[in-house]
Design a protein around this motif. Structure first.
Motif, PDB file in Angstrom:
ATOM      1  N   PHE A  47     -29.849   5.057 -32.495  1.00  0.00           N
ATOM      2  CA  PHE A  47     -29.252   4.409 -33.664  1.00  0.00           C
ATOM      3  C   PHE A  47     -28.225   5.343 -34.295  1.00  0.00           C
ATOM      4  O   PHE A  47     -28.450   6.534 -34.420  1.00  0.00           O
ATOM      5  N   GLY A  48     -27.117   4.761 -34.719  1.00  0.00           N
ATOM      6  CA  GLY A  48     -26.123   5.493 -35.482  1.00  0.00           C
ATOM      7  C   GLY A  48     -24.900   5.864 -34.680  1.00  0.00           C
ATOM      8  O   GLY A  48     -24.950   5.987 -33.456  1.00  0.00           O
ATOM      9  N   LEU A  49     -23.789   6.025 -35.395  1.00  0.00           N
ATOM     10  CA  LEU A  49     -22.524   6.368 -34.759  1.00  0.00           C
ATOM     11  C   LEU A  49     -22.104   7.804 -35.046  1.00  0.00           C
ATOM     12  O   LEU A  49     -21.830   8.564 -34.140  1.00  0.00           O
ATOM     13  N   THR A  50     -22.074   8.183 -36.310  1.00  0.00           N
ATOM     14  CA  THR A  50     -21.575   9.515 -36.655  1.00  0.00           C
ATOM     15  C   THR A  50     -22.661  10.587 -36.585  1.00  0.00           C
ATOM     16  O   THR A  50     -22.387  11.709 -36.205  1.00  0.00           O
ATOM     17  N   ARG A  51     -23.872  10.234 -36.961  1.00  0.00           N
ATOM     18  CA  ARG A  51     -25.013  11.148 -36.869  1.00  0.00           C
ATOM     19  C   ARG A  51     -26.138  10.420 -36.146  1.00  0.00           C
ATOM     20  O   ARG A  51     -27.087   9.954 -36.769  1.00  0.00           O
ATOM     21  N   PRO A  52     -26.023  10.304 -34.826  1.00  0.00           N
ATOM     22  CA  PRO A  52     -26.998   9.500 -34.089  1.00  0.00           C
ATOM     23  C   PRO A  52     -28.405  10.074 -34.158  1.00  0.00           C
ATOM     24  O   PRO A  52     -28.601  11.279 -34.250  1.00  0.00           O
ATOM     25  N   LEU A  86     -21.920   1.823 -30.214  1.00  0.00           N
ATOM     26  CA  LEU A  86     -20.690   1.287 -30.802  1.00  0.00           C
ATOM     27  C   LEU A  86     -20.373  -0.086 -30.201  1.00  0.00           C
ATOM     28  O   LEU A  86     -20.017  -1.024 -30.918  1.00  0.00           O
ATOM     29  N   VAL A  87     -20.519  -0.201 -28.890  1.00  0.00           N
ATOM     30  CA  VAL A  87     -20.280  -1.484 -28.219  1.00  0.00           C
ATOM     31  C   VAL A  87     -21.220  -2.544 -28.780  1.00  0.00           C
ATOM     32  O   VAL A  87     -20.810  -3.677 -29.060  1.00  0.00           O
ATOM     33  N   ASN A  88     -22.489  -2.177 -28.970  1.00  0.00           N
ATOM     34  CA  ASN A  88     -23.467  -3.117 -29.521  1.00  0.00           C
ATOM     35  C   ASN A  88     -23.096  -3.531 -30.942  1.00  0.00           C
ATOM     36  O   ASN A  88     -23.257  -4.694 -31.327  1.00  0.00           O
ATOM     37  N   MET A  89     -22.594  -2.593 -31.716  1.00  0.00           N
ATOM     38  CA  MET A  89     -22.202  -2.911 -33.085  1.00  0.00           C
ATOM     39  C   MET A  89     -21.018  -3.887 -33.104  1.00  0.00           C
ATOM     40  O   MET A  89     -21.002  -4.839 -33.891  1.00  0.00           O
ATOM     41  N   ILE A  90     -20.051  -3.682 -32.232  1.00  0.00           N
ATOM     42  CA  ILE A  90     -18.903  -4.588 -32.150  1.00  0.00           C
ATOM     43  C   ILE A  90     -19.362  -5.972 -31.703  1.00  0.00           C
ATOM     44  O   ILE A  90     -18.938  -6.998 -32.266  1.00  0.00           O
ATOM     45  N   ALA A  91     -20.231  -6.016 -30.704  1.00  0.00           N
ATOM     46  CA  ALA A  91     -20.756  -7.298 -30.231  1.00  0.00           C
ATOM     47  C   ALA A  91     -21.510  -8.017 -31.344  1.00  0.00           C
ATOM     48  O   ALA A  91     -21.384  -9.242 -31.499  1.00  0.00           O
ATOM     49  N   GLN A 153     -30.917  -4.149 -34.612  1.00  0.00           N
ATOM     50  CA  GLN A 153     -29.910  -4.004 -35.643  1.00  0.00           C
ATOM     51  C   GLN A 153     -28.582  -3.623 -34.997  1.00  0.00           C
ATOM     52  O   GLN A 153     -28.557  -3.090 -33.897  1.00  0.00           O
ATOM     53  N   PRO A 154     -27.459  -3.873 -35.664  1.00  0.00           N
ATOM     54  CA  PRO A 154     -26.171  -3.433 -35.122  1.00  0.00           C
ATOM     55  C   PRO A 154     -26.175  -1.923 -34.899  1.00  0.00           C
ATOM     56  O   PRO A 154     -26.662  -1.162 -35.732  1.00  0.00           O
ATOM     57  N   GLY A 155     -25.663  -1.504 -33.752  1.00  0.00           N
ATOM     58  CA  GLY A 155     -25.615  -0.083 -33.439  1.00  0.00           C
ATOM     59  C   GLY A 155     -26.907   0.465 -32.885  1.00  0.00           C
ATOM     60  O   GLY A 155     -27.067   1.659 -32.728  1.00  0.00           O
ATOM     61  N   PHE A 156     -27.840  -0.397 -32.563  1.00  0.00           N
ATOM     62  CA  PHE A 156     -29.176  -0.030 -32.121  1.00  0.00           C
ATOM     63  C   PHE A 156     -29.274  -0.331 -30.635  1.00  0.00           C
ATOM     64  O   PHE A 156     -29.068  -1.452 -30.212  1.00  0.00           O
ATOM     65  N   VAL A 157     -29.552   0.676 -29.818  1.00  0.00           N
ATOM     66  CA  VAL A 157     -29.670   0.490 -28.376  1.00  0.00           C
ATOM     67  C   VAL A 157     -31.073   0.924 -27.965  1.00  0.00           C
ATOM     68  O   VAL A 157     -31.476   2.041 -28.238  1.00  0.00           O
ATOM     69  N   CYS A 158     -31.798   0.019 -27.313  1.00  0.00           N
ATOM     70  CA  CYS A 158     -33.201   0.271 -26.980  1.00  0.00           C
ATOM     71  C   CYS A 158     -33.406   0.315 -25.471  1.00  0.00           C
ATOM     72  O   CYS A 158     -32.819  -0.480 -24.745  1.00  0.00           O
ATOM     73  N   ILE A 159     -34.234   1.225 -25.008  1.00  0.00           N
ATOM     74  CA  ILE A 159     -34.470   1.396 -23.570  1.00  0.00           C
ATOM     75  C   ILE A 159     -35.096   0.146 -22.947  1.00  0.00           C
ATOM     76  O   ILE A 159     -34.784  -0.234 -21.842  1.00  0.00           O
ATOM     77  N   ILE A 160     -35.992  -0.515 -23.647  1.00  0.00           N
ATOM     78  CA  ILE A 160     -36.620  -1.756 -23.172  1.00  0.00           C
ATOM     79  C   ILE A 160     -36.267  -2.825 -24.201  1.00  0.00           C
ATOM     80  O   ILE A 160     -37.006  -3.050 -25.144  1.00  0.00           O
ATOM     81  N   GLU A 161     -35.118  -3.458 -24.019  1.00  0.00           N
ATOM     82  CA  GLU A 161     -34.695  -4.466 -24.990  1.00  0.00           C
ATOM     83  C   GLU A 161     -35.556  -5.711 -24.882  1.00  0.00           C
ATOM     84  O   GLU A 161     -35.942  -6.300 -25.865  1.00  0.00           O
ATOM     85  N   HIS A 162     -35.831  -6.133 -23.670  1.00  0.00           N
ATOM     86  CA  HIS A 162     -36.670  -7.305 -23.482  1.00  0.00           C
ATOM     87  C   HIS A 162     -37.398  -7.168 -22.153  1.00  0.00           C
ATOM     88  O   HIS A 162     -36.777  -6.896 -21.137  1.00  0.00           O
ATOM     89  N   THR A 163     -38.703  -7.362 -22.178  1.00  0.00           N
ATOM     90  CA  THR A 163     -39.498  -7.131 -20.969  1.00  0.00           C
ATOM     91  C   THR A 163     -39.170  -8.114 -19.852  1.00  0.00           C
ATOM     92  O   THR A 163     -39.384  -7.803 -18.688  1.00  0.00           O
ATOM     93  N   SER A 164     -38.625  -9.283 -20.163  1.00  0.00           N
ATOM     94  CA  SER A 164     -38.322 -10.251 -19.109  1.00  0.00           C
ATOM     95  C   SER A 164     -37.169  -9.787 -18.223  1.00  0.00           C
ATOM     96  O   SER A 164     -37.003 -10.279 -17.112  1.00  0.00           O
ATOM     97  N   ARG A 165     -36.378  -8.836 -18.681  1.00  0.00           N
ATOM     98  CA  ARG A 165     -35.236  -8.352 -17.901  1.00  0.00           C
ATOM     99  C   ARG A 165     -35.560  -7.117 -17.063  1.00  0.00           C
ATOM    100  O   ARG A 165     -34.703  -6.591 -16.369  1.00  0.00           O
ATOM    101  N   ILE A 166     -36.781  -6.670 -17.123  1.00  0.00           N
ATOM    102  CA  ILE A 166     -37.141  -5.432 -16.438  1.00  0.00           C
ATOM    103  C   ILE A 166     -37.126  -5.595 -14.915  1.00  0.00           C
ATOM    104  O   ILE A 166     -36.827  -4.641 -14.202  1.00  0.00           O
ATOM    105  N   GLU A 167     -37.414  -6.794 -14.421  1.00  0.00           N
ATOM    106  CA  GLU A 167     -37.461  -6.999 -12.962  1.00  0.00           C
ATOM    107  C   GLU A 167     -36.117  -6.697 -12.313  1.00  0.00           C
ATOM    108  O   GLU A 167     -36.059  -6.036 -11.269  1.00  0.00           O
ATOM    109  N   ARG A 168     -35.031  -7.160 -12.923  1.00  0.00           N
ATOM    110  CA  ARG A 168     -33.686  -6.894 -12.383  1.00  0.00           C
ATOM    111  C   ARG A 168     -33.418  -5.397 -12.317  1.00  0.00           C
ATOM    112  O   ARG A 168     -32.889  -4.880 -11.338  1.00  0.00           O
ATOM    113  N   ARG A 169     -33.802  -4.688 -13.359  1.00  0.00           N
ATOM    114  CA  ARG A 169     -33.570  -3.243 -13.412  1.00  0.00           C
ATOM    115  C   ARG A 169     -34.405  -2.518 -12.365  1.00  0.00           C
ATOM    116  O   ARG A 169     -33.916  -1.589 -11.715  1.00  0.00           O
TER     117      ARG A 169
END
Length: 185
Positions: A47-52, A86-91, A153-169
């Motif tokens: 989380f965060g842009l200037t002080r992650p 940052l990309v997540n925040m823009i999206a 939240q905007p600017g928040f990137v999570c390692i496991i965003e959703h468990t249903s997408r784990i199979e592809r990874r």
């Protein structure tokens, strides 16, 4: 949410901080980052842009092996290096402005999936070959341990965003072959 991040407890354990420094060297990022713990998040996240800040659920430091913690650090540091927060925040801003556009919702989901796949690929590139399967197993274990994150939240990137997408990874990790051409960035 910002109060939750501000009130999170900083991690000061020397072994954890040394592991973070070694992971930063391995990924090639020198951006200062603080590790904090809180009971109010489901999984590790950046989380965060200037002080992650690298946010960890409080139980992460006691329940996870050092190897799994290393994989989390590598993954989140790659997100930091690629500025995925940052990309997540823009999206997120685009979603607010064009909430009615189904194409934007589809593109946002694809963007998130592609960011995770690119991040996994970069982590696999820096890992030793015998640790690649272990990385995938750790993602699977993490997905099983943690409940899916409700809303990011905007600017928040999570390692496991959703468990249903784990199979592809996991399929991508299993079939990974190191590229001959170096990955940029």
């Amino acid at each position: 949410f910002l109060n939750m991040v501000r009130n999170a407890r900083p991690v000061t354990h020397p072994k954890v901080l040394n592991l973070l420094v070694r992971c930063q060297e391995q990924v090639g990022t020198h951006t200062p980052i603080q590790i904090v713990t809180t009971d109010r998040i489901a999984g590790p996240a950046l989380f965060g842009l200037t002080r992650p800040k690298l946010l960890l659920p409080t139980r992460t430091l006691t329940e996870m092996e050092r190897r799994e913690l290393r994989y989390i650090f590598l993954h989140e540091l790659v997100h930091l290096k690629h500025r995925d927060n940052l990309v997540n925040m823009i999206a997120s801003a685009l979603h607010v402005l064009h909430w009615f556009n189904p194409l934007l919702w589809w593109a946002g989901r694809r963007l998130s999936q592609d960011c995770e796949a690119a991040c996994d690929e970069r982590v696999l590139a820096v890992l030793e070959p015998d640790n690649r399967i272990s990385y995938g197993q750790s993602l699977l274990a993490l997905a099983q341990r943690l409940r899916p994150t409700a809303k990011l939240q905007p600017g928040f990137v999570c390692i496991i965003e959703h468990t249903s997408r784990i199979e592809r990874r996991l399929t991508m990790i299993k079939n990974y072959h190191k590229r001959k051409v170096p990955i940029l960035g």
